[in-house]
Motif scaffolding. Structure first.
Motif, PDB file in Angstrom:
ATOM      1  N   LEU A 189      48.943  59.311 -53.395  1.00  0.00           N
ATOM      2  CA  LEU A 189      49.983  59.142 -54.409  1.00  0.00           C
ATOM      3  C   LEU A 189      50.607  60.498 -54.696  1.00  0.00           C
ATOM      4  O   LEU A 189      49.901  61.438 -55.069  1.00  0.00           O
ATOM      5  CB  LEU A 189      49.404  58.541 -55.691  1.00  0.00           C
ATOM      6  N   VAL A 190      51.923  60.598 -54.539  1.00  0.00           N
ATOM      7  CA  VAL A 190      52.672  61.833 -54.755  1.00  0.00           C
ATOM      8  C   VAL A 190      53.426  61.713 -56.068  1.00  0.00           C
ATOM      9  O   VAL A 190      54.268  60.823 -56.236  1.00  0.00           O
ATOM     10  CB  VAL A 190      53.663  62.091 -53.604  1.00  0.00           C
ATOM     11  N   CYS A 191      53.135  62.606 -57.018  1.00  0.00           N
ATOM     12  CA  CYS A 191      53.792  62.596 -58.331  1.00  0.00           C
ATOM     13  C   CYS A 191      54.701  63.817 -58.441  1.00  0.00           C
ATOM     14  O   CYS A 191      54.216  64.955 -58.404  1.00  0.00           O
ATOM     15  CB  CYS A 191      52.759  62.611 -59.455  1.00  0.00           C
ATOM     16  N   LEU A 192      56.000  63.579 -58.583  1.00  0.00           N
ATOM     17  CA  LEU A 192      56.977  64.663 -58.692  1.00  0.00           C
ATOM     18  C   LEU A 192      57.687  64.544 -60.036  1.00  0.00           C
ATOM     19  O   LEU A 192      58.376  63.550 -60.295  1.00  0.00           O
ATOM     20  CB  LEU A 192      57.985  64.595 -57.545  1.00  0.00           C
ATOM     21  N   ASP A 193      57.526  65.549 -60.864  1.00  0.00           N
ATOM     22  CA  ASP A 193      58.121  65.562 -62.200  1.00  0.00           C
ATOM     23  C   ASP A 193      59.274  66.570 -62.245  1.00  0.00           C
ATOM     24  O   ASP A 193      59.488  67.327 -61.301  1.00  0.00           O
ATOM     25  CB  ASP A 193      57.045  65.917 -63.232  1.00  0.00           C
ATOM     26  N   GLU A 194      59.982  66.558 -63.359  1.00  0.00           N
ATOM     27  CA  GLU A 194      61.116  67.466 -63.575  1.00  0.00           C
ATOM     28  C   GLU A 194      62.176  67.301 -62.486  1.00  0.00           C
ATOM     29  O   GLU A 194      62.768  68.277 -62.007  1.00  0.00           O
ATOM     30  CB  GLU A 194      60.639  68.926 -63.638  1.00  0.00           C
ATOM     31  N   MET A 195      62.453  66.049 -62.115  1.00  0.00           N
ATOM     32  CA  MET A 195      63.490  65.790 -61.122  1.00  0.00           C
ATOM     33  C   MET A 195      64.874  66.189 -61.608  1.00  0.00           C
ATOM     34  O   MET A 195      65.821  66.289 -60.821  1.00  0.00           O
ATOM     35  CB  MET A 195      63.473  64.307 -60.744  1.00  0.00           C
ATOM     36  N   VAL A 196      64.998  66.454 -62.897  1.00  0.00           N
ATOM     37  CA  VAL A 196      66.268  66.902 -63.453  1.00  0.00           C
ATOM     38  C   VAL A 196      66.723  68.210 -62.807  1.00  0.00           C
ATOM     39  O   VAL A 196      67.917  68.545 -62.841  1.00  0.00           O
ATOM     40  CB  VAL A 196      66.151  67.061 -64.988  1.00  0.00           C
ATOM     41  N   ASN A 197      65.794  68.940 -62.183  1.00  0.00           N
ATOM     42  CA  ASN A 197      66.189  70.182 -61.520  1.00  0.00           C
ATOM     43  C   ASN A 197      67.114  69.930 -60.328  1.00  0.00           C
ATOM     44  O   ASN A 197      67.873  70.820 -59.940  1.00  0.00           O
ATOM     45  CB  ASN A 197      64.946  70.961 -61.079  1.00  0.00           C
ATOM     46  N   LEU A 198      67.064  68.738 -59.743  1.00  0.00           N
ATOM     47  CA  LEU A 198      68.039  68.395 -58.705  1.00  0.00           C
ATOM     48  C   LEU A 198      69.390  68.095 -59.339  1.00  0.00           C
ATOM     49  O   LEU A 198      70.440  68.468 -58.812  1.00  0.00           O
ATOM     50  CB  LEU A 198      67.556  67.194 -57.894  1.00  0.00           C
ATOM     51  N   TYR A 199      69.369  67.418 -60.450  1.00  0.00           N
ATOM     52  CA  TYR A 199      70.592  67.133 -61.201  1.00  0.00           C
ATOM     53  C   TYR A 199      71.295  68.427 -61.618  1.00  0.00           C
ATOM     54  O   TYR A 199      72.535  68.484 -61.672  1.00  0.00           O
ATOM     55  CB  TYR A 199      70.209  66.296 -62.421  1.00  0.00           C
ATOM     56  N   LYS A 200      70.534  69.466 -61.866  1.00  0.00           N
ATOM     57  CA  LYS A 200      71.103  70.727 -62.337  1.00  0.00           C
ATOM     58  C   LYS A 200      71.729  71.567 -61.232  1.00  0.00           C
ATOM     59  O   LYS A 200      72.420  72.533 -61.521  1.00  0.00           O
ATOM     60  CB  LYS A 200      70.004  71.555 -63.022  1.00  0.00           C
ATOM     61  N   LEU A 201      71.465  71.227 -59.964  1.00  0.00           N
ATOM     62  CA  LEU A 201      72.025  72.023 -58.875  1.00  0.00           C
ATOM     63  C   LEU A 201      73.547  72.000 -58.942  1.00  0.00           C
ATOM     64  O   LEU A 201      74.172  70.938 -58.920  1.00  0.00           O
ATOM     65  CB  LEU A 201      71.554  71.485 -57.522  1.00  0.00           C
ATOM     66  N   ALA A 202      74.157  73.180 -59.003  1.00  0.00           N
ATOM     67  CA  ALA A 202      75.613  73.253 -59.110  1.00  0.00           C
ATOM     68  C   ALA A 202      76.300  72.945 -57.792  1.00  0.00           C
ATOM     69  O   ALA A 202      77.435  72.473 -57.766  1.00  0.00           O
ATOM     70  CB  ALA A 202      76.030  74.646 -59.602  1.00  0.00           C
TER      71      ALA A 202
END
Length: 437
Positions: free
Chosen positions: A242-255
């Motif tokens: 099981l792979v848990c990836l948090d703080e995916m908002v960092n992709l949203y923040k890519l300019a």
């Protein structure tokens, strides 16, 4: 709603770890069962996913909730359940230097972080890679002794199932190298094999010199390597990965839109494999905010193929629920759940001994009333700062015997939880060189 705390004593080590983590605003690594409340339907749906992964299937869920609503806690709770069901788990937070797809080493950095955090039921704090490989090698050696076969032949035969996957041959060579180091007492060879599995080799030359393999885990092979690790977990006697990836908002923040889209393409690949069942014994949990999912310019919905696959059930309205889709909306806690949470925290602070409770139930009601007057419903809908304030109150009462809680409750400072991660530019900046694509 969770039942009232039992009289089971809580070890001082676990008590302190829980309280210190929560007062710092982070999720505890252990003891989540002592404080978990609410969300039974969401948990039940993910337990179903875990069972499917253990049965050779796959899963992919996007856990979406507002900042401070408990996404990270929920991911860690599901991770602990997966460990109890004999799955391996890996987890990491995305960051500017850790992405799913890149060309400057950021994806390999994410993989290395995941592998450092690899955990088993007996080693839940991570760093279990060596134990996983040892379990596989030990099982192979037992079979070889039983059948009178050569251990490396048995190892190669078991790993032949990986040859159909990208990188499977070199993966098998690395495991065989670990066995040779194990057999000959060559600790350096064993360490190099573990380094390769963790993605810590930065050049092919170093890997070839140390292990005789021609490839390393680079930015382009991260997902393929996770699929290999899931299959290997099953061969080693575990039920999957099981792979848990948090703080995916960092992709949203890519300019840079090209950088975002390359990461969204990788997510699309994971979603497709999961829906088609082609990633055996492998599951993914992504934690993100509503903006990460829904924003039509920067979010997952800005990528048309993902928008169609992640579209929510249009019939699940007016109180009707559907927890079977890829998107799992994390509902806010109800007031009743938050009251139970305060009772659980009081129980943990007392070390599981009801005779050591510092405040009565009336104080919990008064605290909730005070918080409601200060910040409204946010005190139980996004409770991170409220929890911290409550534990600060208990800490003062513990260290100042004789102080009446009635003197302190109205002075408790409670503030709304604000997400600092959403301070992003309003426009894309594709004209600037993004050397970290």
């Amino acid at each position: 709603m969770t039942d009232a705390p039992t009289a089971t004593r809580i070890r001082p080590k676990d008590r302190d770890a829980i309280l210190q983590s929560l007062r710092a605003g982070v999720v505890p690594r252990t003891g989540l069962q002592h404080i978990a409340v609410g969300r039974p339907d969401e948990i039940s749906s993910l337990i179903t996913d875990i069972a499917r992964i253990a049965d050779g299937g796959s899963g992919c869920r996007f856990v979406i909730g507002d900042y401070g609503s408990g996404k990270t806690f929920f991911l860690q709770l599901v991770r602990s359940i997966a460990l109890q069901r004999n799955l391996l788990t890996v987890h990491a937070d995305l960051a500017p230097d850790r992405r799913l797809q890149a060309t400057g080493g950021q994806a390999r950095s994410l993989f290395a972080e995941l592998m450092r955090n690899i955990a088993t039921r007996g080693q839940q704090d991570g760093g279990a890679m060596t134990n996983v490989v040892e379990k596989f090698v030990g099982t192979a050696m037992t079979e070889a002794r039983r059948d009178g076969s050569d251990p490396e032949t048995v190892i190669r035969a078991k790993l032949s199932k990986l040859s159909e996957l990208v990188g499977g041959y070199d993966f098998a060579d690395v495991i065989a190298a670990y066995w040779r180091g194990h057999e000959s007492g060559n600790e350096q060879l064993r360490a190099d094999a573990v380094r390769w599995l963790r993605g810590e080799f930065s050049t092919r030359t170093d890997a070839r010199t140390a292990l005789g393999v021609r490839t390393i885990v680079d930015d382009s092979q991260v997902y393929d390597q996770l699929k290999l690790m899931a299959r290997f977990a099953q061969l080693a006697g575990f039920n999957g990965l099981l792979v848990c990836l948090d703080e995916m908002v960092n992709l949203y923040k890519l300019a840079n839109s090209q950088a975002r889209n390359s990461n969204y393409e990788q997510i699309l690949r994971i979603v497709n494999d999961s829906m088609q069942g082609s990633a055996e014994h492998l599951g993914f949990l992504f934690g993100g905010t509503p903006d990460f999912l829904l924003d039509p310019r920067r979010g997952l919905y800005s990528y048309q193929a993902l928008q169609s696959r992640l579209a929510e059930n249009t019939f699940a309205v007016d109180g009707l629920k559907d927890f079977s889709g890829p998107v799992l909306r994390l509902g806010s806690l109800a007031q009743e759940d938050f009251f139970q949470l305060l009772k659980n925290l009081r129980h943990v602070q007392a070390g599981g001994d009801p005779t050591r409770y510092l405040i009565p139930d009336d104080a919990l009601v008064a605290f909730m009333r005070h918080c409601s007057e200060r910040i409204g419903e946010a005190y139980f809908r996004t409770p991170r700062t409220t929890i911290r304030s409550f534990l600060d109150l208990l800490a003062v009462l513990e260290q100042n015997p004789g102080t009446a809680w009635t003197q302190l409750v109205d002075a408790v400072v409670v503030e709304k939880d604000v997400d600092p991660a959403l301070a992003t530019p309003d426009t894309d900046d594709d004209e600037l060189a993004d050397f970290s694509l």
